[in-house]
Design a protein around this motif. Sequence first.
Motif, short mmCIF file in Angstrom:
data_model
loop_
_atom_site.label_atom_id
_atom_site.label_comp_id
_atom_site.label_asym_id
_atom_site.label_seq_id
_atom_site.Cartn_x
_atom_site.Cartn_y
_atom_site.Cartn_z
N ALA A 153 0.82 -1.22 0.00
CA ALA A 153 0.00 0.00 0.00
C ALA A 153 0.85 1.27 0.00
O ALA A 153 0.35 2.36 -0.31
CB ALA A 153 -0.93 0.00 1.21
N ASN A 154 2.13 1.14 0.34
CA ASN A 154 3.04 2.28 0.32
C ASN A 154 3.47 2.52 -1.13
O ASN A 154 4.22 1.74 -1.71
CB ASN A 154 4.26 1.98 1.19
CG ASN A 154 5.27 3.12 1.22
OD1 ASN A 154 5.14 4.10 0.51
ND2 ASN A 154 6.30 2.97 2.04
N PRO A 155 3.06 3.62 -1.75
CA PRO A 155 3.36 3.84 -3.17
C PRO A 155 4.84 4.11 -3.46
O PRO A 155 5.24 4.15 -4.62
CB PRO A 155 2.51 5.06 -3.53
CG PRO A 155 2.34 5.80 -2.24
CD PRO A 155 2.26 4.74 -1.18
N LEU A 187 2.81 -7.28 0.68
CA LEU A 187 4.19 -6.84 0.83
C LEU A 187 4.89 -6.68 -0.51
O LEU A 187 4.55 -7.34 -1.48
CB LEU A 187 4.98 -7.85 1.67
CG LEU A 187 4.60 -8.02 3.13
CD1 LEU A 187 5.41 -9.15 3.73
CD2 LEU A 187 4.82 -6.73 3.91
N VAL A 188 5.87 -5.81 -0.52
CA VAL A 188 6.80 -5.69 -1.65
C VAL A 188 8.20 -5.70 -1.06
O VAL A 188 8.50 -4.94 -0.14
CB VAL A 188 6.57 -4.38 -2.43
CG1 VAL A 188 7.63 -4.23 -3.51
CG2 VAL A 188 5.19 -4.36 -3.05
N ALA A 189 9.05 -6.59 -1.56
CA ALA A 189 10.43 -6.66 -1.07
C ALA A 189 11.39 -6.34 -2.20
O ALA A 189 11.09 -6.57 -3.38
CB ALA A 189 10.72 -8.05 -0.50
N PHE A 190 12.53 -5.80 -1.84
CA PHE A 190 13.52 -5.45 -2.86
C PHE A 190 14.93 -5.49 -2.29
O PHE A 190 15.12 -5.49 -1.07
CB PHE A 190 13.23 -4.07 -3.47
CG PHE A 190 12.99 -2.96 -2.47
CD1 PHE A 190 14.04 -2.17 -2.04
CD2 PHE A 190 11.72 -2.69 -1.99
CE1 PHE A 190 13.83 -1.13 -1.15
CE2 PHE A 190 11.49 -1.66 -1.09
CZ PHE A 190 12.55 -0.88 -0.67
N ARG A 191 15.89 -5.56 -3.18
CA ARG A 191 17.30 -5.53 -2.79
C ARG A 191 17.95 -4.32 -3.42
O ARG A 191 17.51 -3.81 -4.45
CB ARG A 191 18.02 -6.81 -3.20
CG ARG A 191 18.14 -7.04 -4.68
CD ARG A 191 19.01 -8.27 -4.98
NE ARG A 191 19.02 -8.58 -6.41
CZ ARG A 191 18.22 -9.45 -6.98
NH1 ARG A 191 17.33 -10.13 -6.26
NH2 ARG A 191 18.27 -9.66 -8.29
N ILE A 192 19.04 -3.90 -2.79
CA ILE A 192 19.81 -2.76 -3.28
C ILE A 192 21.28 -3.15 -3.26
O ILE A 192 21.86 -3.30 -2.17
CB ILE A 192 19.58 -1.50 -2.42
CG1 ILE A 192 18.10 -1.15 -2.36
CG2 ILE A 192 20.40 -0.33 -2.97
CD1 ILE A 192 17.75 -0.14 -1.29
N SER A 202 9.39 -15.96 -3.91
CA SER A 202 10.27 -16.87 -3.17
C SER A 202 11.43 -16.11 -2.52
O SER A 202 11.82 -16.38 -1.39
CB SER A 202 10.81 -17.97 -4.09
OG SER A 202 11.56 -17.40 -5.16
N GLU A 203 11.97 -15.12 -3.23
CA GLU A 203 13.04 -14.29 -2.68
C GLU A 203 12.52 -13.45 -1.52
O GLU A 203 13.23 -13.23 -0.53
CB GLU A 203 13.62 -13.39 -3.76
CG GLU A 203 14.42 -14.12 -4.83
CD GLU A 203 14.81 -13.21 -5.98
OE1 GLU A 203 15.92 -13.39 -6.51
OE2 GLU A 203 14.01 -12.31 -6.34
N THR A 204 11.28 -12.98 -1.63
CA THR A 204 10.67 -12.19 -0.57
C THR A 204 10.53 -13.01 0.71
O THR A 204 10.89 -12.55 1.81
CB THR A 204 9.30 -11.67 -1.00
OG1 THR A 204 9.46 -10.77 -2.11
CG2 THR A 204 8.59 -10.94 0.13
N LEU A 205 10.04 -14.24 0.58
CA LEU A 205 9.88 -15.10 1.76
C LEU A 205 11.24 -15.39 2.41
O LEU A 205 11.36 -15.40 3.64
CB LEU A 205 9.20 -16.41 1.36
CG LEU A 205 7.71 -16.31 1.03
CD1 LEU A 205 7.19 -17.64 0.50
CD2 LEU A 205 6.91 -15.89 2.28
#
Length: 204
Positions: free
Chosen positions: A58-60, A148-153, A112-115
Amino acid sequence: MYIPNHFNMSDAAQCQNFIKEFGFGVVVSNDLTGSHLPFILKQNEGQLGTLYTHCARANPHWKTLENEEALIVFSGPHSYISPRWYSTSPAVPTWNYVTVHAKGKVTMLSDSETLRAMGELVIKYEPELAITKNIITDEYKQKLLAGLVAFRIEITQLQGKQKLGQQKPASDQKGVYQALANSQNINDNALANYMEKVNLGMGI
């Protein structure tokens, strides 16, 4: 970030260890939007390490971050410093603090990466939850994915700054350290403990 030479945390490993200890950061996108998020650092991924985090769908903000460069700010102990703590004068009040800035490109994660990333975050802060399956069940994890939305940096630049008064005369450093260590303020104590840990700003 402006960093005078005497405050520079030039060693990448030291910056990485700081992130591991103070892993709650602010990710800032090109449009100057910021989100406060927990981060996991994988030190051996990429040249300077790779950060993993997540936010509510929900966070844009995640839409702005996707495939873009971002700045992540990690803050450590900090406190007001009174000129009354110095043995020399004249002097003025200041603020001592420690911070690390990381820059890199954002890449979204698969389910799968998010989990996996969420599991690593739990293991870091409460490993018992990874064993007690009746609290965070597999079914509940699947439901969470929808929100949820997950990400890497992958980190391309690291900057660290330790402003601990280490450029001051030894007598001034001792006065500041003793005042912080003997204070009733937990922020003062946290800064004194950090100074002890890195052996800076204590007048030794």
